[in-house]
Design an enzyme around this catalytic site. Structure first.
Site: not given
Length: 436
Positions: A46, A107, A138, A203, A207
């Site tokens: 941006r 996600k 991970i 959140d 996931k």
């Protein structure tokens, strides 16, 4: 050596800048391991004038990420903008339609549009890679999709949000209130100014939807997830859990049952002896229960520029090698729409904290309501503030019940009945127990 892989990156925040640094720092080893050089060909963000501390010399600048996604000068589009609609979705769709592979850490986009994007990638015979979308550094996506291909998975669960794990860890270890821990997390940059998405469990749910698809070969179904956040967890709950041999974690859990796939996000009591209970602070962990490997736990940084960039670069390297896996492990047409298992049918042990009116017959009445629903109690803890003075103070008595395995519906019905009897002050606290 093959021709260079020309990369275009949209989004130059913490993760985007870290990806560029990693590509530069690891340029020689990446070229040696993939058989081709990886070059930064174009970028979009941006604010063109912002100082980011990265070398973008030679990279073409695009104000419009969609134009970058379609540019003939790139082979691979990396989306690091975030958001499930708007520029992120438009740019990813544009790149796939243009026949370009895509790497994303988004996600929310995958939880909402993952099936449509995966189908588009299949049609165009390009890659859609998203290792960085779940649990940061991970490598859980590759583990489920490739490393455990010879296993049937029964359950996958984990700590998928570092903000919540940080808050619960500090509350327990330093005896701080939820509000104080949240303010500290915001000061340190672990929590947003509006933390609802993290502490509300959303959140983690995004996931979990991705992990469920990979683990069980089903279509992403974020709407099937039962979601509870950590806002109601008190220091009293954490202290009681410690006394009982447990810790409280916000877990995302998906498991196969005879009735279908159960997906849930909620505060959970886990035995202090379990591997996942040892995971403190902003660290993430995922445990997989499978028939061949039995139990496998992966632990590592769940967020942060370098950790997330590590996963992004791993996907870029795979694409440079020519690896193109079905995004969710199977072709979209082969992903089943799994039957949803209602949360009311969930079976397990429960922690229940009640403020019981301090008068004769209250405890017996509550026990009767539990017995009427065939709920067996494993233990009872009671602490009366009035008792410490040698007489009733008239204040409610805090009572903690630990149950053996029962159903969610039985627990809810028994508590509603006890509330209607007038022996409980306020709403009961109910936390599920996850057994090893």
């Amino acid at each position: 050596m093959s021709s260079p892989l020309r990369v275009g990156i949209a989004g130059l925040g913490t993760v985007g800048a870290s990806v560029i640094r990693l590509l530069e720092r690891q340029a020689a080893s990446l070229a040696a391991s993939t058989g081709r050089t990886i070059s930064l060909a174009a970028v979009s963000a941006r604010d063109r004038a912002k100082e980011r501390g990265i070398d973008m010399k030679g990279a073409q600048w695009f104000d419009d990420p969609v134009a970058l996604a379609q540019a003939p000068g790139i082979d691979l589009f990396v989306e690091l903008m975030g958001g499930d609609e708007g520029p992120a979705r438009e740019a990813v769709e544009a790149a796939l339609k243009a026949g370009k592979s895509v790497v994303t850490a988004n996600k929310a986009l995958l939880a909402k549009h993952g099936m449509a994007l995966a189908k588009l990638a299949e049609e165009k015979r390009v890659a859609l890679a998203f290792e960085a979308s779940v649990a940061g550094g991970i490598p859980i996506v590759k583990t489920l999709r490739e490393g455990l291909a010879g296993n049937q998975i029964g359950r996958v669960y984990g700590i998928l949000n570092g903000t919540c794990n940080y808050i619960l860890s500090r509350m327990e270890l330093e005896k701080m209130s939820f509000d104080d821990c949240l303010r500290e997390a915001q000061r340190l940059g672990y929590a947003e100014a509006d933390p609802t998405f993290d502490i509300g469990g959303f959140d983690t749910a995004h996931k979990l939807a991705i992990l469920t698809s990979l683990a069980f070969g089903v279509a992403v179904d974020a709407e099937a997830i039962h979601i509870e956040g950590i806002q109601s967890i008190t220091l009293e709950d954490l202290t009681a859990a410690d006394d009982l041999g447990y810790r409280i974690k916000l877990l995302g859990v998906a498991q196969r049952t005879p009735e279908g796939i159960e997906q849930r996000v909620h505060p959970t009591m886990v035995a202090k002896t379990s591997a996942i209970a040892q995971v403190m602070g902003v660290t993430n962990a995922v445990t997989i229960d499978a028939d061949a490997v039995k139990e496998l736990t992966l632990v590592g940084p769940g967020a942060g520029g370098d950790a997330t960039a590590s996963a992004v670069v791993a996907d870029i390297a795979d694409i440079a090698r020519g690896i193109r896996s079905a995004p969710f492990g199977l072709p979209v047409a082969a992903l089943e729409k799994a039957p949803r298992r209602a949360m009311q049918r969930h079976e397990g042990g429960y922690y229940i904290r009640l403020s019981v009116v301090d008068r004769s017959g209250a405890a017996a009445a509550i026990a009767t309501r539990m017995a009427q629903r065939n709920i067996s109690l494993e233990s009872i803890m009671q602490k009366s503030r009035g008792a410490a003075k040698g007489a009733s103070s008239g204040e409610p008595v805090s009572v903690v019940l630990l149950t053996y395995a029962t159903t969610e519906s039985n627990i809810r019905e028994a508590l509603e009945a006890a509330l209607s009897d007038g022996y409980i002050a306020g709403r009961p606290q109910v936390i599920r127990i996850e057994r090893e």
